[in-house]
Design an enzyme around this catalytic site. Structure first.
Site, short mmCIF file in Angstrom:
data_model
loop_
_atom_site.label_atom_id
_atom_site.label_comp_id
_atom_site.label_asym_id
_atom_site.label_seq_id
_atom_site.Cartn_x
_atom_site.Cartn_y
_atom_site.Cartn_z
N GLU A 71 0.83 -1.21 0.00
CA GLU A 71 0.00 0.00 0.00
C GLU A 71 0.86 1.26 0.00
O GLU A 71 0.47 2.30 -0.53
CB GLU A 71 -0.95 0.02 1.20
CG GLU A 71 -2.12 -0.95 1.09
CD GLU A 71 -1.80 -2.36 1.57
OE1 GLU A 71 -0.64 -2.62 1.94
OE2 GLU A 71 -2.72 -3.20 1.56
N PHE A 133 -12.24 -7.78 13.35
CA PHE A 133 -11.09 -8.22 12.57
C PHE A 133 -10.73 -7.15 11.53
O PHE A 133 -11.59 -6.68 10.79
CB PHE A 133 -11.41 -9.55 11.88
CG PHE A 133 -10.30 -10.02 10.98
CD1 PHE A 133 -9.06 -10.35 11.51
CD2 PHE A 133 -10.47 -10.09 9.61
CE1 PHE A 133 -8.02 -10.76 10.69
CE2 PHE A 133 -9.45 -10.50 8.78
CZ PHE A 133 -8.20 -10.83 9.32
N GLN A 134 -9.48 -6.77 11.49
CA GLN A 134 -8.96 -5.77 10.55
C GLN A 134 -9.63 -4.41 10.67
O GLN A 134 -9.76 -3.68 9.70
CB GLN A 134 -9.03 -6.28 9.11
CG GLN A 134 -8.08 -7.45 8.88
CD GLN A 134 -7.81 -7.73 7.43
OE1 GLN A 134 -8.67 -7.52 6.58
NE2 GLN A 134 -6.61 -8.21 7.14
N LYS A 183 -17.90 -1.62 4.71
CA LYS A 183 -18.20 -2.65 3.71
C LYS A 183 -19.68 -2.67 3.32
O LYS A 183 -20.02 -2.83 2.16
CB LYS A 183 -17.77 -4.02 4.26
CG LYS A 183 -17.73 -5.10 3.20
CD LYS A 183 -17.01 -6.35 3.71
CE LYS A 183 -17.00 -7.43 2.64
NZ LYS A 183 -16.30 -8.64 3.10
N MET A 492 23.31 10.21 4.25
CA MET A 492 23.02 11.50 4.89
C MET A 492 23.15 11.42 6.41
O MET A 492 23.63 12.34 7.06
CB MET A 492 21.62 11.99 4.49
CG MET A 492 21.33 13.39 4.96
SD MET A 492 22.56 14.59 4.40
CE MET A 492 21.73 15.28 2.97
C1 LIG Z 1 11.43 6.47 6.41
C2 LIG Z 1 12.67 7.15 6.83
N1 LIG Z 1 13.47 6.58 7.76
C3 LIG Z 1 14.61 7.21 8.15
C4 LIG Z 1 14.97 8.41 7.62
C5 LIG Z 1 16.23 9.10 8.06
N2 LIG Z 1 17.18 9.24 6.97
C6 LIG Z 1 17.32 10.37 6.24
S1 LIG Z 1 18.45 10.27 5.06
C7 LIG Z 1 18.84 8.69 5.48
C8 LIG Z 1 19.91 7.93 4.75
C9 LIG Z 1 19.51 7.57 3.40
O1 LIG Z 1 20.46 6.67 2.89
P1 LIG Z 1 20.44 6.23 1.38
O2 LIG Z 1 19.07 5.87 0.97
O3 LIG Z 1 21.49 5.22 1.18
O4 LIG Z 1 20.78 7.59 0.62
P2 LIG Z 1 22.13 8.48 0.67
O5 LIG Z 1 21.96 9.48 1.79
O6 LIG Z 1 23.27 7.56 0.93
O7 LIG Z 1 22.17 9.14 -0.65
C10 LIG Z 1 18.07 8.27 6.55
C11 LIG Z 1 18.17 6.95 7.20
C12 LIG Z 1 14.09 8.97 6.66
N3 LIG Z 1 14.33 10.15 6.11
N4 LIG Z 1 12.97 8.32 6.28
#
Ligand SMILES: Cc1ncc(C[n+]2csc(CCOP(=O)(O)OP(=O)(O)O)c2C)c(N)n1
Lengths: 580, 159
Positions: A71, A133-134, A183, A492
């Site tokens: 989803e 349920f659900q 539903k 990041m």
């Molecule tokens: C759903 C979610 N979980 C955690 C984060 C925190 N977060 C921001 S950037 C990042 C790293 C992303 O790593 P990657 O996808 O390898 O991209 P890169 O920064 O290496 O280009 C994280 C964990 C987020 N933004 N969204």
């Protein structure tokens, strides 16, 4: 290389067919209402509570239904569709777990003011509130992240509710609207008569601004010595890019565009200063701090843009133009508040404004900054640099592609190094920063524009948050070009650990990622890998020439940081500029 | 600073949740909230007492207007208004103490609505300060139970 998705009939014909009053079920009412709202694509996933709706969908060909693998994939795809096309995106999910799987996507759209109509099934009305349920109280769960929501108790209300939902989603400050249908309501039959009017007493978005405030702005421009514009997503959402261009051309005021505003003004223009904020340009951030007139057009003074609020644009008279009155004065209190639709405001302003004549020295200063402090990185002949990869993609697509990104370093590099010239060609999760958004949103964008080139840029981390949707690319031949910038880490977050947490790299090394090429191939999508410039050029060329979806993995070093960077808690002219 | 605002809303299921939820997630404070029917069928009036400076009040009003079910928001504090709440107070009272307690009650023009063998049930209507003051005076006798409705309010005159 157009997508192989069944064609739909013209809306005119359908209107005639569907406009006839007839006794039908709630499910059929829903489908007809969607057709009458101009919906051509729906993303969804079935389940018990939406079985009547899916039964009505059996053999239904008046819009396309894309069965995603999660989803979350469905709602991000609907979001990408909406951002690319400007029409409301639609998705359907079942009650309980289906509905709660939508939550992140709803929040993502809410933060970025994206119009969505989200249909969820619910348990039988008689079971609501019994922990059946659900069952999940999805209207309750999503109240803080929807523009409005409905729990439909009576099938008689359904035509009106659907019509209102589209109206609310796509007017004023846009946003997601949830319609929860028990539903028994989707099963019940009634005489369907299409609803074409809305009567919402409490909802009257103001589009036309106060003329006196506009006059004040015209005078402020005439006397300003250091004026600038910050333009945001609102310019794109209101379709104001042409009016924006005229405004900048007439006034010759330097402009910076926020992350969501990228593309609302052509980046090749001299007056464009790049993006402001945490990873903004030297020029944009210094211009904000030194300007004497700051005209904010359709942006919300997000903290990623302002940095430390007290100390933001300290010398400026502030003008804020926004359709949402609640944005005005929320973070920064303006000297000239202007509530209205950005396009209407700019079209009213354009005949009144002239060149900002006192700003010549300022324009020179800005040109000088642009020249002295461009975005830059240390290139390498042995390794692939992520910034170089973005530049290569930019050159080959000539700024014509629709680019979606996930969240992280690659997102910032794409924002910095891809040169946007058109609105609605840049799709990214700004406000919520949702990992997992990049790839499915590209599927949605491609569904909206089967003939355009859609490039989805992802990190190796975020790609793994919705990679299951590779299946629907393969099955429906949705020709998205999927880029994975693989730096082997959650880049990041690691960058923050590097700069702020003394290189304690706690759980940011992904290790054990799948072989992305094999992963793509497992789903029937072509996979390619590049580890140096020659391979990168060849792989990318092959991807562009291959009809259908292709995933290209670019292997890059893990220690690259995004610069400039403003650390949290400082004013935005305190930028770390990197090694060079 | 205390503000009293009246909010006219569609009488829809969930509307109280929308309004109170908005206060909660935006970090606005609710000191009291009352809801009931209004003069128009299908609309309810909420009266909310909140704490905050002028700019917070402005944000509250603007954010409330963003809710589709909100028809009108009026800052009652900016105009002469009548604000009242109702309190029911069950106070301990041995028969010997009754006359003394009755003295307090009469001074505040409150009334006794039930008498038990060792307690009195007092009903008081008035502005918040009056009720606060009365509770203070009844405390020494021992308050067994206290229930306040929160403020409802209206602008004075024809407006
Ligand atoms: C759903 C979610 N979980 C955690 C984060 C925190 N977060 C921001 S950037 C990042 C790293 C992303 O790593 P990657 O996808 O390898 O991209 P890169 O920064 O290496 O280009 C994280 C964990 C987020 N933004 N969204």
């Amino acid at each position: 290389m157009s997508a192989q998705i069944p064609e739909v009939r013209s809306t005119e014909e359908l209107r005639e067919k569907w406009n006839k009053p007839e006794v039908i079920s709630g499910s059929e009412i829903l489908l007809r209402s969607l057709v009458l709202e101009g919906v051509d694509t729906v993303f969804g996933y079935p389940g018990g509570a939406v079985l009547y709706i899916y039964d009505a969908l059996h053999g239904f060909t008046d819009f396309k239904h894309i069965l995603t693998r999660h989803e979350q994939g469905a709602i991000h795809a609907a979001d990408g569709y909406a951002r690319a096309s400007g029409k409301a995106g639609v998705c359907i999910a079942t009650s309980g777990p289906g509905a709660t799987n939508l939550v992140t996507g709803i929040a993502t759209a809410f933060m970025d003011s994206v119009p969505l109509v989200v249909i969820t099934g619910n348990v039988f009305s008689s079971l609501i509130g019994t922990d059946a349920f659900q069952e999940a109280d999805i209207t309750g769960i999503t109240m803080p992240i929807t523009k409005h929501s409905y729990l439909v108790r009576d099938v008689e209300d359904l035509p009106r509710v659907i019509h209102e939902a589209f109206h609310i989603a796509n007017t004023g400050r846009k946003g997601p609207v949830l319609v929860d249908i028990p539903k028994d309501v989707s099963a019940a039959k009634t005489l369907f008569t299409p609803v074409t009017t809305v009567n919402l007493r409490g909802y009257n978005p103001r589009t036309v601004p106060n003329k006196l405030q506009l006059d004040k702005l015209v005078r402020a421009i005439a006397v300003a010595e250091r004026p600038i514009i910050i333009a945001g997503g609102g310019v794109i959402y209101s379709g104001a890019h042409e009016a924006m261009f005229e405004f900048v051309k007439k006034t010759e005021i330097p402009i910076t565009t926020t992350l969501l505003g990228l593309g609302c003004f052509p980046s090749a223009e001299d007056l464009w200063m790049g993006m402001p904020g945490m990873h903004g340009t030297y020029t944009a951030n210094n211009a904000i701090q030194q300007c004497d007139l700051l005209i904010n057009i359709g942006a919300r003074f997000d903290d990623r843009v302002t940095g430390k609020l007290d100390g933001f644009a300290p010398k400026a008279k502030i003008v804020h133009i926004d359709i949402d009155p609640a944005e005005i004065g929320k973070n920064v209190s303006p000297d000239i508040p202007i509530v209205g639709d950005v396009k209407t405001v700019l079209e009213m302003l354009n005949p009144e404004v002239g060149r900002a004549t006192k700003a010549d020295a300022w324009r020179k200063t800005i040109a000088q900054w642009k020249q002295d402090q461009p975005l830059r990185y240390k290139d390498s002949e042995t390794e692939l640099k992520p910034q170089w990869v973005i530049e290569m993609i930019n050159e080959t697509t000539k700024g014509e592609a629709i680019v979606t990104t996930d969240v992280g370093q690659h997102q910032m590099w794409a924002a910095q190094y891809y040169k946007f010239n058109k609105p609605r060609s840049w799709i990214t999760s700004g406000g919520l920063g949702t990992m997992g958004f990049g790839f499915p949103s590209a599927i949605g964008a491609q569904m909206a524009f089967p003939e355009r080139l859609v490039v989805s840029i992802n990190g190796d981390g975020g790609m793994q948050m919705c990679s299951q949707e590779l299946a629907i690319c393969a099955i429906n031949n949705i020709p998205v070009k999927i880029v994975v910038i693989n730096n082997q880490v959650l880049g990041m977050v690691r960058q923050w650990q590097n700069l702020i947490y003394e290189k304690r790299y706690s759980y940011t090394d992904l290790g054990g990622s799948p072989d992305f090429v094999k992963l793509a191939e497992a789903y029937g999508v072509k996979g390619l890998r590049a580890t140096n410039k020659a391979e990168a050029n060849a792989a990318w060329q092959e991807a562009l020439e291959t009809p259908g979806p292709v995933l290209v993995e670019f292997v890059v070093p893990k220690d690259e940081n995004v610069y400039p960077m403003v650390t949290q808690g400082s004013t935005i002219d305190n930028m770390l500029m990197g090694d060079e | 600073m205390k503000h009293t605002i009246a909010v006219l809303v569609n009488d829809q299921p969930g509307v109280l949740q929308r309004v109170s939820g908005l206060f909660g997630r935006r970090g606005f404070n609710i000191e009291s909230i009352t809801v009931g029917q209004s003069e128009e069928v299908g609309l309810s009036r909420m009266v909310i007492v909140t704490l905050g400076d002028q700019s917070t009040l402005e944000q509250i009003e603007k954010q409330l207007y963003k809710l589709i079910d909100v028809i009108k928001v009026v800052d009652l504090g900016s105009r002469p208004m009548v604000a009242r709440e109702l309190a029911l107070i069950k106070v301990k009272s041995e028969p010997a103490e009754r006359p003394e307690i009755m003295g307090v009650i009469e001074t505040f023009r409150a009334s006794v609505v039930d008498i038990g063998s060792t307690s009195l049930l007092v009903q008081a209507v008035g502005d918040t300060q009056k009720i606060d003051a009365m509770i203070e005076l009844l405390k020494p006798y021992g308050i067994k139970e206290l229930s306040r409705t929160g403020v409802t309010a209206m602008i004075r005159g024809n407006g």
